[in-house]
Design a protein around this motif. Structure first.
Motif, mmCIF file in Angstrom:
data_model
loop_
_atom_site.group_PDB
_atom_site.id
_atom_site.type_symbol
_atom_site.label_atom_id
_atom_site.label_comp_id
_atom_site.label_asym_id
_atom_site.label_seq_id
_atom_site.Cartn_x
_atom_site.Cartn_y
_atom_site.Cartn_z
ATOM 1 N N MET A 115 0.821 -1.207 0.000
ATOM 2 C CA MET A 115 0.000 0.000 0.000
ATOM 3 C C MET A 115 0.857 1.261 0.000
ATOM 4 N N ALA A 116 2.017 1.220 0.636
ATOM 5 C CA ALA A 116 2.909 2.373 0.622
ATOM 6 C C ALA A 116 3.497 2.603 -0.760
ATOM 7 N N ALA A 117 3.796 1.515 -1.466
ATOM 8 C CA ALA A 117 4.437 1.620 -2.775
ATOM 9 C C ALA A 117 3.445 1.878 -3.906
ATOM 10 N N ALA A 118 2.191 1.465 -3.734
ATOM 11 C CA ALA A 118 1.210 1.519 -4.814
ATOM 12 C C ALA A 118 1.041 2.903 -5.446
ATOM 13 N N PRO A 119 0.966 4.009 -4.674
ATOM 14 C CA PRO A 119 0.817 5.318 -5.321
ATOM 15 C C PRO A 119 1.995 5.693 -6.218
ATOM 16 N N ILE A 120 3.182 5.205 -5.858
ATOM 17 C CA ILE A 120 4.373 5.515 -6.649
ATOM 18 C C ILE A 120 4.319 4.795 -7.985
ATOM 19 N N TYR A 121 3.957 3.527 -7.973
ATOM 20 C CA TYR A 121 3.816 2.790 -9.228
ATOM 21 C C TYR A 121 2.678 3.365 -10.073
ATOM 22 N N ALA A 122 1.573 3.722 -9.415
ATOM 23 C CA ALA A 122 0.420 4.262 -10.146
ATOM 24 C C ALA A 122 0.782 5.565 -10.851
ATOM 25 N N ALA A 123 1.522 6.422 -10.165
ATOM 26 C CA ALA A 123 1.917 7.697 -10.760
ATOM 27 C C ALA A 123 2.803 7.491 -11.989
ATOM 28 N N ALA A 124 3.571 6.406 -11.993
ATOM 29 C CA ALA A 124 4.452 6.098 -13.126
ATOM 30 C C ALA A 124 3.760 5.240 -14.181
ATOM 31 N N GLY A 125 2.515 4.829 -13.923
ATOM 32 C CA GLY A 125 1.789 3.993 -14.881
ATOM 33 C C GLY A 125 2.292 2.574 -14.958
ATOM 34 N N ILE A 126 2.847 2.069 -13.854
ATOM 35 C CA ILE A 126 3.435 0.725 -13.817
ATOM 36 C C ILE A 126 2.491 -0.232 -13.092
ATOM 37 N N PRO A 127 2.031 -1.311 -13.740
ATOM 38 C CA PRO A 127 1.173 -2.277 -13.044
ATOM 39 C C PRO A 127 1.937 -3.044 -11.971
ATOM 40 N N GLN A 128 1.215 -3.415 -10.928
ATOM 41 C CA GLN A 128 1.791 -4.072 -9.744
ATOM 42 C C GLN A 128 0.951 -5.297 -9.425
ATOM 43 N N ILE A 129 1.570 -6.474 -9.368
ATOM 44 C CA ILE A 129 0.868 -7.700 -8.971
ATOM 45 C C ILE A 129 1.473 -8.192 -7.667
ATOM 46 N N SER A 130 0.674 -8.207 -6.614
ATOM 47 C CA SER A 130 1.171 -8.712 -5.336
ATOM 48 C C SER A 130 0.925 -10.212 -5.224
ATOM 49 N N PRO A 131 1.951 -10.963 -4.805
ATOM 50 C CA PRO A 131 1.759 -12.391 -4.583
ATOM 51 C C PRO A 131 1.352 -12.722 -3.157
ATOM 52 N N GLY A 132 1.073 -11.686 -2.321
ATOM 53 C CA GLY A 132 0.775 -12.029 -0.933
ATOM 54 C C GLY A 132 0.030 -11.007 -0.112
ATOM 55 N N SER A 133 -0.226 -9.805 -0.617
ATOM 56 C CA SER A 133 -0.902 -8.773 0.175
ATOM 57 C C SER A 133 -2.403 -9.021 0.158
ATOM 58 N N SER A 134 -2.950 -9.387 1.313
ATOM 59 C CA SER A 134 -4.335 -9.868 1.345
ATOM 60 C C SER A 134 -5.326 -8.884 1.942
ATOM 61 N N ALA A 135 -4.881 -7.767 2.538
ATOM 62 C CA ALA A 135 -5.832 -6.824 3.129
ATOM 63 C C ALA A 135 -6.721 -6.224 2.047
#
Length: 384
Positions: A115-135
């Protein structure tokens, strides 16, 4: 020269590295960087390292069979960041991966880090697939490029609560969370499931996610004479809790969740972990299509135990490659659109995402630790 040396030392301190195997990355191929971010050091280091190795194995397979995008042969290289399971470090890793011009990121494992990293990837237009973040909050914030390849805790907590009430017929259930966003949400969902089954928790406690001291919480719980203690936290801390429960002569079954049903818990808990129940995402390993072949290749190359979340990281890499081929592009927006439309049969089962990036028809398995092994006792949802 001094500036370059300081930069390299700074990157080394963060555990950052770029890998490109000459066996699979031919000089004439166009190289496409893929990021992996997870806890390679710290209490969950073995879990994160196992995921890293699974991604490496998947990219080797993809590169070996060849992949063409836009008429040109490409080869994936892996850029690695150690977030140590820490949210602040995760933002530094995310900045580094964005600067490294990765096409996509597999990670992070801990919900707080994701969740901390997600805004940074989103701003750069980079998709993010988590293999373990379940919240649940991870995908609920509405970022189009966020995906998870396991189920979320609204489902996991409901399955665990129902199993405790209906199958185990527990009468006095205590709940402990690790005071993280993941832990608090999982505990709340578990308690709601108990309510739905006509039960209330006899005690609810919180501990710091990094503590090994459960004395005060277990002292209060012991007065309630529980027959089950549910822990909403990670596996390494669950092992410490198991040892503390036995030391304080609390004769109750321990049930835990993410990261518990793996080799690390067995190593840390020892004989005090016998009888522990653990809910894990996906089907039991022996029910995973292609598990034996994956296990053989993994152990031949890395000679180590396979942690529970490694197959999901492996599938994340293959899903990214499939999406790139479908989109005929490694552009972030096109990859994101292809991931939302993907239908992929992976090691962990059928993979497709809903509009928020959650795994559709997510499955779970409840395990019990007996005779030094995690043995599946019940499947839920999409588990096979």
């Amino acid at each position: 020269m001094m500036r370059k040396r300081r930069t390299l030392q700074g990157l080394a301190a963060l555990g950052l590295a770029a890998l490109a195997s000459p066996r699979v990355l031919a000089q004439q191929d166009d190289a496409v960087a893929i990021g992996y971010a997870g806890p390679i050091s710290g209490s969950s280091g073995k879990v994160g390292k196992s995921q890293q190795h699974a991604v490496e194995l998947a990219l080797q397979e993809i590169n070996a069979r060849g992949l063409k995008i836009g008429g040109r042969k490409i080869a994936f290289k892996l850029v690695i960041g150690d977030d140590r399971g820490d949210a602040r470090t995760a933002t530094l890793i995310a900045d580094y991966l964005v600067r490294s011009r990765v096409a996509a990121v597999i990670g992070h494992w801990n919900t707080a880090a994701s969740m901390a990293a997600a805004p940074i990837y989103a701003a750069a237009g980079i998709p993010q697939i988590s293999p373990g973040s379940s919240a649940r909050q991870f995908t609920a914030e509405g970022r189009p490029g966020v995906f998870r390849i396991i189920g979320h805790d609204d489902d996991g907590g409901a399955h665990a609560g129902s199993y405790a009430a209906r199958t185990l017929e527990s009468k006095r259930i205590a709940v402990i969370d690790d005071d993280s966003s993941f832990g608090r949400n999982l505990a709340a969902t578990f308690i709601r499931s108990l309510h739905d089954n006509g039960m209330d928790a006899v005690a609810q406690e919180s501990v710091n996610a990094k503590t090994s001291d459960f004395n005060q919480q277990l002292g209060r719980i012991r007065t309630k004479n529980p027959d089950l203690v549910f822990f909403a936290g990670l596996g390494a801390q669950a092992a410490i809790l198991a040892r503390n429960m036995r030391r304080m002569h609390i004769d109750a079954t321990l049930m835990a969740a993410d990261g518990t049903a793996g080799p690390l818990f067995i190593e840390l808990a020892g004989s005090d972990g016998v009888g522990t129940l653990a809910l894990a995402p996906g089907p039991a390993e022996e029910k995973m299509p292609g598990w034996k072949a994956f296990e053989k290749k993994y152990k031949a190359q890395f000679d180590e135990d396979i942690e529970r979340f490694a197959p999901f990281a492996y599938d994340a890499a293959h899903v990214l490659a499939a999406a790139a081929q479908e989109a005929n592009s490694t552009d972030g927006a096109r990859l994101t659109a292809a991931l939302h439309a993907i239908r992929y049969n992976g090691l962990t089962g059928s993979i497709a995402f809903d509009r928020e990036g959650n795994l559709r028809n997510a499955g779970y398995t409840m395990y019990v630790l007996l005779q030094g092994k995690w043995m599946p006792v019940r499947g839920f949802g999409g588990a096979r």
